[in-house]
Scaffold this active site. Sequence first.
Site, mmCIF file in Angstrom:
data_model
loop_
_atom_site.group_PDB
_atom_site.id
_atom_site.type_symbol
_atom_site.label_atom_id
_atom_site.label_comp_id
_atom_site.label_asym_id
_atom_site.label_seq_id
_atom_site.Cartn_x
_atom_site.Cartn_y
_atom_site.Cartn_z
ATOM 1 N N THR A 179 -1.634 5.978 1.884
ATOM 2 C CA THR A 179 -3.139 5.194 1.892
ATOM 3 C C THR A 179 -3.243 4.182 3.272
ATOM 4 O O THR A 179 -2.198 3.704 3.431
ATOM 5 C CB THR A 179 -2.983 4.384 0.660
ATOM 6 O OG1 THR A 179 -2.673 4.851 -0.637
ATOM 7 C CG2 THR A 179 -4.207 3.513 0.563
ATOM 8 N N LEU A 215 0.969 -1.139 0.191
ATOM 9 C CA LEU A 215 0.024 -0.125 0.046
ATOM 10 C C LEU A 215 0.797 1.196 -0.070
ATOM 11 O O LEU A 215 1.980 1.457 0.710
ATOM 12 C CB LEU A 215 -0.996 -0.139 1.114
ATOM 13 C CG LEU A 215 -2.148 -0.673 1.277
ATOM 14 C CD1 LEU A 215 -2.775 -0.763 2.582
ATOM 15 C CD2 LEU A 215 -3.093 -0.933 0.338
ATOM 16 N N ASP A 216 0.232 2.161 -0.607
ATOM 17 C CA ASP A 216 1.389 3.465 -0.691
ATOM 18 C C ASP A 216 1.329 4.116 0.695
ATOM 19 O O ASP A 216 0.229 3.776 1.528
ATOM 20 C CB ASP A 216 0.606 4.454 -1.613
ATOM 21 C CG ASP A 216 0.677 4.065 -3.141
ATOM 22 O OD1 ASP A 216 1.412 3.292 -3.408
ATOM 23 O OD2 ASP A 216 -0.365 4.858 -3.838
ATOM 24 N N ARG A 217 2.401 4.698 1.103
ATOM 25 C CA ARG A 217 2.824 5.316 2.514
ATOM 26 C C ARG A 217 1.460 5.902 2.912
ATOM 27 O O ARG A 217 1.093 5.977 3.825
ATOM 28 C CB ARG A 217 3.967 6.212 2.423
ATOM 29 C CG ARG A 217 4.032 6.741 3.894
ATOM 30 C CD ARG A 217 5.333 7.597 3.475
ATOM 31 N NE ARG A 217 6.137 7.687 4.815
ATOM 32 C CZ ARG A 217 7.496 8.084 4.783
ATOM 33 N NH1 ARG A 217 7.983 8.449 3.744
ATOM 34 N NH2 ARG A 217 7.915 8.086 6.168
#
Length: 235
Positions: free
Chosen positions: A59, A55-57
Site C-alpha cells: 500500500t 501501512l501494508d507493504r
Amino acid sequence: MHLEIILEDDDIIAINKPSGLLVHRTALAASEKKEFAVQILRDQIGQRVYPAHRLDRPTSGILLFSKKEEVLPLLKKQFENKTVHKSYLAIVRGIPAEKTFTVDQGLKNERSGKIQDAVTHFQVLDSSEIPYDTTGRYPTSRYSLLLAKPETGRTHQIRRHLAHKRHYILGDKKHGNNKQNSFFEKQFGLQNLLLHAHKLEFNHPISNEKITLKAEIPVHFRTILKDLNLSDQVL
C-alpha cells in the site's frame, strides 16, 4: 531511496510511502536485506523516528511518524480512540450496486485467531467499461475507483472487505483475483497494488491544531486510471 516528506515540524513528520516499502523490519522479513521506511527516514533527516501507525507493504500513501519518543503515545491514542480519519483510494473489479455502502464484517486476527470487529465505508467515485474479456465469460470488463474510509484498523481490512464483496483490488496478490492480476500485468504492466492512503486527518499532538494531509497519487496508480478511462479529477 529519497522519501517524499508531506509535513514536518519539531514533533511530527509524514511521508508519502511508496508501494513495496516495509514500514519497519518484521519477523516475516527479518532475513531480507532491504531498506525500511523507518531506517530510510531516520538517515534522511538525521534523527530517530517512531511510526504512529502502519501501512501494508504494497500500500502506498501517507505514513505518520513522531520525531520524539514522548510524543508517540499522544499520536497512537488518537488512532486507538478512532479520532483519526483515514481515506484510501482503490481501483477494483466490477461496479458496486450502490454508490455508497458499508461493510461491517468481523475479521479473524492472524495471530490470536479471534474475530475482531471491522467496519469500512465505501463510495464509488467513478466507473468504466473496457473492451476486454478478462474472465472468459463476457466481451467487456467493468472497473471502479473507490474511496474507502475504515473505522477500524485491522490487518488488510480494506482488501479483505472488498474481497468479501468480490470487488477485488487490482494487483492484490493475497486477497485479489488471480485472473485480473494476470490480465493487468500482461496488458498494462501492472506490478503494484492499487490501494493508496490518500488523506489523513488528525489533531496535532502538541498544539491540538487540526491537521489534514494528502498524499499525491503514485505514477502506477495514475497510469491505470488513464488506461481504464477513470477520472482523476474527482480526487
